[in-house]
Motif scaffolding. Structure first.
Motif, PDB file in Angstrom:
ATOM      1  N   VAL A 145       0.965  -1.045  -0.284  1.00 21.21           N
ATOM      2  CA  VAL A 145       0.069  -0.172  -0.012  1.00 21.21           C
ATOM      3  C   VAL A 145       1.011   1.131   0.118  1.00 21.21           C
ATOM      4  CG1 VAL A 145      -1.460   1.301   1.406  1.00 21.21           C
ATOM      5  CG2 VAL A 145      -1.998  -1.066   1.070  1.00 21.21           C
ATOM      6  N   TYR A 146       1.555   1.235   0.880  1.00 25.17           N
ATOM      7  CA  TYR A 146       2.899   2.525   0.845  1.00 25.17           C
ATOM      8  C   TYR A 146       3.324   2.527  -0.426  1.00 25.17           C
ATOM      9  CZ  TYR A 146       2.412   3.575   5.898  1.00 25.17           C
ATOM     10  OH  TYR A 146       1.856   3.960   7.108  1.00 25.17           O
ATOM     11  N   PHE A 147       4.157   1.321  -1.019  1.00 23.46           N
ATOM     12  CA  PHE A 147       4.673   1.621  -2.322  1.00 23.46           C
ATOM     13  C   PHE A 147       3.771   2.014  -3.436  1.00 23.46           C
ATOM     14  CE2 PHE A 147       5.434  -0.493  -6.312  1.00 23.46           C
ATOM     15  CZ  PHE A 147       6.910   0.020  -6.593  1.00 23.46           C
TER      16      PHE A 147
ATOM     17  N   TRP B 174       8.022   2.654   2.668  1.00 24.00           N
ATOM     18  CA  TRP B 174       7.514   1.313   2.122  1.00 24.00           C
ATOM     19  C   TRP B 174       8.894   0.489   2.195  1.00 24.00           C
ATOM     20  CZ3 TRP B 174       9.584  -1.511  -1.687  1.00 24.00           C
ATOM     21  CH2 TRP B 174      10.210  -0.879  -3.021  1.00 24.00           C
ATOM     22  N   PRO B 175      10.046   0.734   1.879  1.00 24.22           N
ATOM     23  CA  PRO B 175      11.216  -0.185   1.765  1.00 24.22           C
ATOM     24  C   PRO B 175      11.467  -0.784   3.296  1.00 24.22           C
ATOM     25  CG  PRO B 175      11.867   1.688   0.755  1.00 24.22           C
ATOM     26  CD  PRO B 175      10.559   2.014   1.200  1.00 24.22           C
TER      27      PRO B 175
ATOM     28  N   LEU C   7      14.052  -8.122  -1.233  1.00 28.26           N
ATOM     29  CA  LEU C   7      15.146  -7.289  -0.591  1.00 28.26           C
ATOM     30  C   LEU C   7      15.958  -6.584  -1.801  1.00 28.26           C
ATOM     31  CD1 LEU C   7      16.729  -9.818   2.139  1.00 28.26           C
ATOM     32  CD2 LEU C   7      15.283  -7.625   2.392  1.00 28.26           C
ATOM     33  N   ALA C   8      16.040  -7.164  -2.946  1.00 28.67           N
ATOM     34  CA  ALA C   8      16.744  -6.694  -4.071  1.00 28.67           C
ATOM     35  C   ALA C   8      16.349  -5.452  -4.449  1.00 28.67           C
ATOM     36  CB  ALA C   8      17.134  -7.752  -5.252  1.00 28.67           C
ATOM     37  N   VAL C   9      14.879  -5.405  -4.330  1.00 26.21           N
ATOM     38  CA  VAL C   9      14.080  -4.155  -4.845  1.00 26.21           C
ATOM     39  C   VAL C   9      14.063  -2.986  -3.629  1.00 26.21           C
ATOM     40  CG1 VAL C   9      11.748  -3.462  -5.334  1.00 26.21           C
ATOM     41  CG2 VAL C   9      12.728  -5.505  -6.595  1.00 26.21           C
ATOM     42  N   SER C  10      14.102  -3.406  -2.600  1.00 25.01           N
ATOM     43  CA  SER C  10      13.709  -2.604  -1.394  1.00 25.01           C
ATOM     44  C   SER C  10      15.110  -1.838  -1.027  1.00 25.01           C
ATOM     45  CB  SER C  10      13.384  -3.581  -0.115  1.00 25.01           C
ATOM     46  OG  SER C  10      11.897  -4.038  -0.702  1.00 25.01           O
TER      47      SER C  10
ATOM     48  N   ALA D  74      15.807   1.256  -2.735  1.00 21.37           N
ATOM     49  CA  ALA D  74      14.754   2.247  -2.532  1.00 21.37           C
ATOM     50  C   ALA D  74      14.897   2.986  -1.159  1.00 21.37           C
ATOM     51  CB  ALA D  74      13.419   1.725  -2.512  1.00 21.37           C
ATOM     52  N   LEU D  75      15.764   2.489  -0.192  1.00 20.97           N
ATOM     53  CA  LEU D  75      15.940   3.202   0.921  1.00 20.97           C
ATOM     54  C   LEU D  75      16.701   4.409   0.822  1.00 20.97           C
ATOM     55  CD1 LEU D  75      17.268   0.224   3.261  1.00 20.97           C
ATOM     56  CD2 LEU D  75      15.125   1.642   3.477  1.00 20.97           C
ATOM     57  N   THR D  76      17.351   4.633  -0.127  1.00 20.61           N
ATOM     58  CA  THR D  76      17.993   6.033  -0.585  1.00 20.61           C
ATOM     59  C   THR D  76      17.241   6.990  -0.905  1.00 20.61           C
ATOM     60  OG1 THR D  76      19.000   5.428  -2.545  1.00 20.61           O
ATOM     61  CG2 THR D  76      20.520   5.044  -0.706  1.00 20.61           C
TER      62      THR D  76
END
Length: 106
Positions: A56-58, A65-66, A98-101, A104-106
């Motif tokens: 939902v956050y994504f 979301w990450p 994990l590879a997508v998330s 996206a943290l940065t």
């Protein structure tokens, strides 16, 4: 790509509901070999909630979301290790999440 990530999170969350169902209805999923306790079933449900919230956050482009998806994937991997024979292929999905998330943290 956004649809693919969303489907990945949602389908993985739905798969975690099997752990919740197995905890309350032991005869419902005979293919799951290990008995799942009520508290472990609650953890499977918590993982479902984390992944659905991450989805939902994504979709709403919230920057948190990450963190939710990484938390969900790590909890999922913990539960997979407890039920390795039945759930080992979930590790691949967790690695994809994990590879997508992480980027996206940065």
């Amino acid at each position: 790509m956004k649809v693919l990530i969303s489907l990945l999170l949602l389908l993985h969350a739905i798969l975690h509901l099997m752990g919740l169902v197995k905890a309350f209805y032991t005869d419902f999923l005979p293919t799951i070999s290990r008995k799942i306790s009520i508290s472990e079933g609650a953890l499977w449900f918590a993982c479902t909630v984390l992944l659905v919230l991450a989805n939902v956050y994504f979709l709403n482009a919230y920057p948190f979301w990450p963190v939710l998806s990484i938390s969900g994937a790590l909890l999922s991997q913990f539960l997979i290790t407890l039920n390795w024979e039945d759930a080992k292929y979930g590790t691949i999905i967790n690695l994809l999440i994990l590879a997508v998330s992480f980027p996206a943290l940065t």
